[in-house]
Write a protein that holds these residues in place. Structure first.
Motif, PDB file in Angstrom:
ATOM      1  N   VAL A  91       0.869  -1.179   0.000  1.00 22.24           N
ATOM      2  CA  VAL A  91       0.000   0.000   0.000  1.00 22.24           C
ATOM      3  C   VAL A  91       0.904   1.227   0.000  1.00 22.24           C
ATOM      4  O   VAL A  91       1.811   1.328   0.841  1.00 22.24           O
ATOM      5  CB  VAL A  91      -0.920   0.060   1.246  1.00 22.24           C
ATOM      6  N   HIS A  94      -1.369   8.495   0.674  1.00 25.00           N
ATOM      7  CA  HIS A  94      -1.201   9.732   1.455  1.00 25.00           C
ATOM      8  C   HIS A  94      -2.516  10.190   2.070  1.00 25.00           C
ATOM      9  O   HIS A  94      -2.630  11.344   2.489  1.00 25.00           O
ATOM     10  CB  HIS A  94      -0.602  10.844   0.572  1.00 25.00           C
ATOM     11  N   LEU A 106       2.497  -7.123   5.147  1.00 24.43           N
ATOM     12  CA  LEU A 106       2.625  -6.403   3.871  1.00 24.43           C
ATOM     13  C   LEU A 106       3.561  -5.216   4.034  1.00 24.43           C
ATOM     14  O   LEU A 106       4.017  -4.943   5.141  1.00 24.43           O
ATOM     15  CB  LEU A 106       1.237  -5.936   3.395  1.00 24.43           C
ATOM     16  N   GLU A 107       3.876  -4.553   2.926  1.00 20.40           N
ATOM     17  CA  GLU A 107       4.716  -3.355   2.976  1.00 20.40           C
ATOM     18  C   GLU A 107       3.846  -2.139   2.713  1.00 20.40           C
ATOM     19  O   GLU A 107       3.155  -2.073   1.689  1.00 20.40           O
ATOM     20  CB  GLU A 107       5.825  -3.455   1.921  1.00 20.40           C
ATOM     21  N   MET A 108       3.896  -1.183   3.643  1.00 21.89           N
ATOM     22  CA  MET A 108       3.096   0.031   3.481  1.00 21.89           C
ATOM     23  C   MET A 108       3.961   1.273   3.605  1.00 21.89           C
ATOM     24  O   MET A 108       4.777   1.384   4.519  1.00 21.89           O
ATOM     25  CB  MET A 108       1.999   0.110   4.549  1.00 21.89           C
ATOM     26  N   TRP A 109       3.778   2.186   2.670  1.00 20.39           N
ATOM     27  CA  TRP A 109       4.397   3.508   2.733  1.00 20.39           C
ATOM     28  C   TRP A 109       3.259   4.512   2.740  1.00 20.39           C
ATOM     29  O   TRP A 109       2.633   4.765   1.703  1.00 20.39           O
ATOM     30  CB  TRP A 109       5.303   3.733   1.520  1.00 20.39           C
ATOM     31  N   VAL A 110       2.949   5.043   3.888  1.00 18.82           N
ATOM     32  CA  VAL A 110       1.856   5.998   4.028  1.00 18.82           C
ATOM     33  C   VAL A 110       2.404   7.229   4.737  1.00 18.82           C
ATOM     34  O   VAL A 110       2.945   7.112   5.843  1.00 18.82           O
ATOM     35  CB  VAL A 110       0.681   5.385   4.837  1.00 18.82           C
ATOM     36  N   TRP A 111       2.305   8.365   4.095  1.00 18.55           N
ATOM     37  CA  TRP A 111       2.802   9.619   4.678  1.00 18.55           C
ATOM     38  C   TRP A 111       1.728  10.693   4.573  1.00 18.55           C
ATOM     39  O   TRP A 111       0.973  10.718   3.585  1.00 18.55           O
ATOM     40  CB  TRP A 111       4.029  10.130   3.903  1.00 18.55           C
ATOM     41  N   ALA A 122      10.629   9.204  -2.645  1.00 20.47           N
ATOM     42  CA  ALA A 122      11.426   8.765  -1.489  1.00 20.47           C
ATOM     43  C   ALA A 122      11.681   7.266  -1.529  1.00 20.47           C
ATOM     44  O   ALA A 122      12.748   6.787  -1.130  1.00 20.47           O
ATOM     45  CB  ALA A 122      10.718   9.157  -0.197  1.00 20.47           C
ATOM     46  N   PHE A 126      15.143   5.410  -1.336  1.00 22.43           N
ATOM     47  CA  PHE A 126      15.378   4.442  -0.269  1.00 22.43           C
ATOM     48  C   PHE A 126      15.962   3.146  -0.835  1.00 22.43           C
ATOM     49  O   PHE A 126      16.867   2.552  -0.265  1.00 22.43           O
ATOM     50  CB  PHE A 126      14.073   4.163   0.471  1.00 22.43           C
TER      51      PHE A 126
ATOM     52  N   HIS B  95       3.009  -6.589  11.234  1.00 20.51           N
ATOM     53  CA  HIS B  95       1.969  -7.606  11.138  1.00 20.51           C
ATOM     54  C   HIS B  95       1.073  -7.350   9.927  1.00 20.51           C
ATOM     55  O   HIS B  95       1.255  -6.388   9.196  1.00 20.51           O
ATOM     56  CB  HIS B  95       1.122  -7.605  12.407  1.00 20.51           C
ATOM     57  N   LEU B 106      -1.888  10.163   7.982  1.00 21.16           N
ATOM     58  CA  LEU B 106      -0.943   9.760   9.031  1.00 21.16           C
ATOM     59  C   LEU B 106       0.324   9.204   8.398  1.00 21.16           C
ATOM     60  O   LEU B 106       0.408   9.064   7.179  1.00 21.16           O
ATOM     61  CB  LEU B 106      -1.593   8.709   9.937  1.00 21.16           C
ATOM     62  N   GLU B 107       1.331   8.921   9.225  1.00 25.76           N
ATOM     63  CA  GLU B 107       2.577   8.317   8.732  1.00 25.76           C
ATOM     64  C   GLU B 107       2.628   6.859   9.160  1.00 25.76           C
ATOM     65  O   GLU B 107       2.517   6.558  10.338  1.00 25.76           O
ATOM     66  CB  GLU B 107       3.785   9.089   9.291  1.00 25.76           C
ATOM     67  N   MET B 108       2.802   5.964   8.176  1.00 26.73           N
ATOM     68  CA  MET B 108       2.864   4.539   8.506  1.00 26.73           C
ATOM     69  C   MET B 108       4.119   3.905   7.925  1.00 26.73           C
ATOM     70  O   MET B 108       4.445   4.117   6.764  1.00 26.73           O
ATOM     71  CB  MET B 108       1.641   3.803   7.927  1.00 26.73           C
ATOM     72  N   TRP B 109       4.787   3.137   8.769  1.00 23.39           N
ATOM     73  CA  TRP B 109       5.921   2.324   8.328  1.00 23.39           C
ATOM     74  C   TRP B 109       5.563   0.877   8.644  1.00 23.39           C
ATOM     75  O   TRP B 109       5.616   0.450   9.798  1.00 23.39           O
ATOM     76  CB  TRP B 109       7.200   2.725   9.074  1.00 23.39           C
ATOM     77  N   VAL B 110       5.153   0.148   7.629  1.00 23.77           N
ATOM     78  CA  VAL B 110       4.740  -1.247   7.817  1.00 23.77           C
ATOM     79  C   VAL B 110       5.513  -2.095   6.828  1.00 23.77           C
ATOM     80  O   VAL B 110       5.455  -1.845   5.617  1.00 23.77           O
ATOM     81  CB  VAL B 110       3.210  -1.406   7.597  1.00 23.77           C
ATOM     82  N   TRP B 111       6.280  -3.036   7.350  1.00 24.50           N
ATOM     83  CA  TRP B 111       7.076  -3.918   6.479  1.00 24.50           C
ATOM     84  C   TRP B 111       6.838  -5.379   6.862  1.00 24.50           C
ATOM     85  O   TRP B 111       6.631  -5.687   8.031  1.00 24.50           O
ATOM     86  CB  TRP B 111       8.576  -3.633   6.663  1.00 24.50           C
ATOM     87  N   PRO B 112       6.897  -6.269   5.872  1.00 30.63           N
ATOM     88  CA  PRO B 112       6.738  -7.700   6.183  1.00 30.63           C
ATOM     89  C   PRO B 112       8.043  -8.319   6.672  1.00 30.63           C
ATOM     90  O   PRO B 112       8.637  -9.153   6.007  1.00 30.63           O
ATOM     91  CB  PRO B 112       6.291  -8.280   4.830  1.00 30.63           C
ATOM     92  N   PHE B 126      16.731   6.636   7.759  1.00 33.80           N
ATOM     93  CA  PHE B 126      16.017   7.458   6.789  1.00 33.80           C
ATOM     94  C   PHE B 126      16.005   8.915   7.224  1.00 33.80           C
ATOM     95  O   PHE B 126      16.181   9.826   6.411  1.00 33.80           O
ATOM     96  CB  PHE B 126      14.582   6.945   6.634  1.00 33.80           C
TER      97      PHE B 126
END
Lengths: 305, 305
Positions: A91, A94, A106-111, A122, A126, B95, B106-112, B126
């Motif tokens: 996901v 923004h 999962l991998e999420m990049w939400v800013w 970014a 990265f 998770h 919002l800011e989200m950092w979610v990684w598997p 970063f």
């Protein structure tokens, strides 16, 4: 199986360019990925793709059995149909955090920035992957588009900095002129049926259990909409009749920096409460209101809570 | 108002150390932030904090009126109570994507990856902020803890690489020895009441509308649990009687790399379907099963779907 990278329904410039860029980035990270969109390109998105030599994404509407990367939304009402029958692996967004859930990590990049394109720039950095010139130009335009040339209150320093960097990569000397050219196309209403204007950038929200539809038409000058306005109000009324509690259409004047909101609601006092104003003849001017995401959805959700 | 940085209920080593590290990182990014936890430290988390000279987070259980950074979960059933009455500004998690939603960007950092600590190390890098020595040590231990010394199938190359980097910053020469010392404390069951073992690492899930509780006890050798096992089964039964459709307690043998699962369910065939095996006397051995997140929750959700 290729990962389908796809934005929201009624795709806008950000959803289209983000899908193309994230598909490129995932491919270069070693995954098989293809860009998709839930509908055809808007005129401004088409201008951007043509300008930078990029192909329009394939049309996809259903997630069944597919691996999915969501861009520019995490709302189930906005994503591909049957999302629970696919597998969401990424996901990039923004907006507020929506109601998409997954059974898998999962991998999420939400800013909290003005445009998905800013986050994607970014992400390229990265992962140490070079941004292709054409994609840099497309992301640049998406940021100028979503932030209305930096005028929207959603615009952050990160967006401005991203635009500077992307303009260099894309070889765009005067990004403001390019942005104005794109917004003129986006705001062009000549010969476009009222129904198309109504639904070109329209999203449904669940607010306190009620279905609320909010559309937006951005023009450089509101007088451009004078002729079509009665027909637009008829479209708002028929959208309301189609099972919605409230329908709002933001007619945003980019140069004046504000919006006339056309409102049809079962309880217009909720809208008046949200904006601390009065609805008269289904209309309300809200000074400084440029952003559905930041200035309309949060006070509406509060009023409906 | 300080941002409350807080992990899940029944906080484990990762939730505790992630709250401390993210509060430090947000502070250094110029925000006011404090680490919190929804309960006291587990013995292994306490060992880690003492080892690296860090204070235990303050206890918080309610989000009402507070700005919140979530770590190590995005499940409403796991977060602070009344989360909808607070404002979630950050999520850092490894998770599946849970059912937390927000009205605001919002800011989200979610990684598997195997541990929130791995993501936090990347966040420090970063943002160009130096990781304090003590926090590096704590994150190092959290990763070794969550990945069971790299043995868990949740462990990724990113986790291993993060451990290498963090060991250097923390000045830990033999991280494996440190990890074994920590896991011995974590797996110590001497004198601990069965009820405490049952709920030390216990989470409730909503699976197809049914409440399913899954706990885990990790020991270096399963024979350490022989004496307490009948009492544990009684705890599983009374947990089931407390309004749950299914309760499972994973007794994980770290050296043998598998789990005996104690099961009490209204329909044990769902569990048998999930693991393609047989439950006998409320028990089932699942070879290779080390991770609730990766090897238990997904097949269970599938079986309940």
């Amino acid at each position: 199986m290729a990962i389908i990278v796809c934005g929201h329904k009624n795709p806008d410039c950000d959803s289209i360019t983000a899908a193309i860029a994230v598909a490129d980035l995932l491919s270069k990270r070693g995954m098989e990925a293809v860009a998709a969109a839930q509908g055809p390109c808007t005129p401004d998105a088409k201008f951007v793709l043509d300008k930078f030599g990029l192909a329009a994404p394939a049309i996809e509407t259903d997630a069944t059995g597919k691996d999915i990367a969501l861009v520019d939304t995490s709302d189930l009402s906005q994503t591909l149909d049957n999302l629970d029958k696919g597998k969401v692996l990424f996901v990039v967004d923004h907006h507020k955090l929506g109601d998409v859930t997954t059974p898998n990590p999962l991998e999420m990049w939400v800013w909290p920035v003005g445009c998905t394109g800013t986050i994607i720039k970014a992400m390229y950095e990265f992962y140490g992957i070079e941004i292709p010139k054409g994609i840099a130009g497309a992301l640049l335009c998406a940021i100028l588009n979503d932030t209305v040339l930096f005028k929207s209150p959603t615009c952050t320093d990160a967006d401005k900095k991203a635009v500077e960097g992307l303009a260099k990569i894309a070889g765009v000397a005067d990004f403001k002129a390019l942005g104005m050219e794109m917004l003129k196309i986006k705001g062009s209403v000549d010969g476009i049926p009222a129904k198309d204007l109504m639904y070109r950038d329209f999203k449904d929200f669940n607010m306190g259990g009620k279905k609320v539809g909010i559309g937006q038409v951005e023009v450089l000058d509101l007088t451009l909409l004078d002729k079509v306005k009665p027909a637009l109000l008829e479209e708002v009324k028929s959208s309301k009749a189609d099972g919605r509690h409230t329908v709002m259409l933001l007619l945003t004047d980019i140069m004046k920096e504000g919006s006339e909101i056309l409102v049809v609601s079962e309880d217009a006092s909720l809208v008046e409460k949200a904006f601390n104003g009065k609805v008269a003849n289904n209309s309300m001017w809200v000074d400084g209101c440029m952003s559905r995401k930041k200035q309309v959805v949060p006070p509406m959700e509060k009023a409906f809570a």
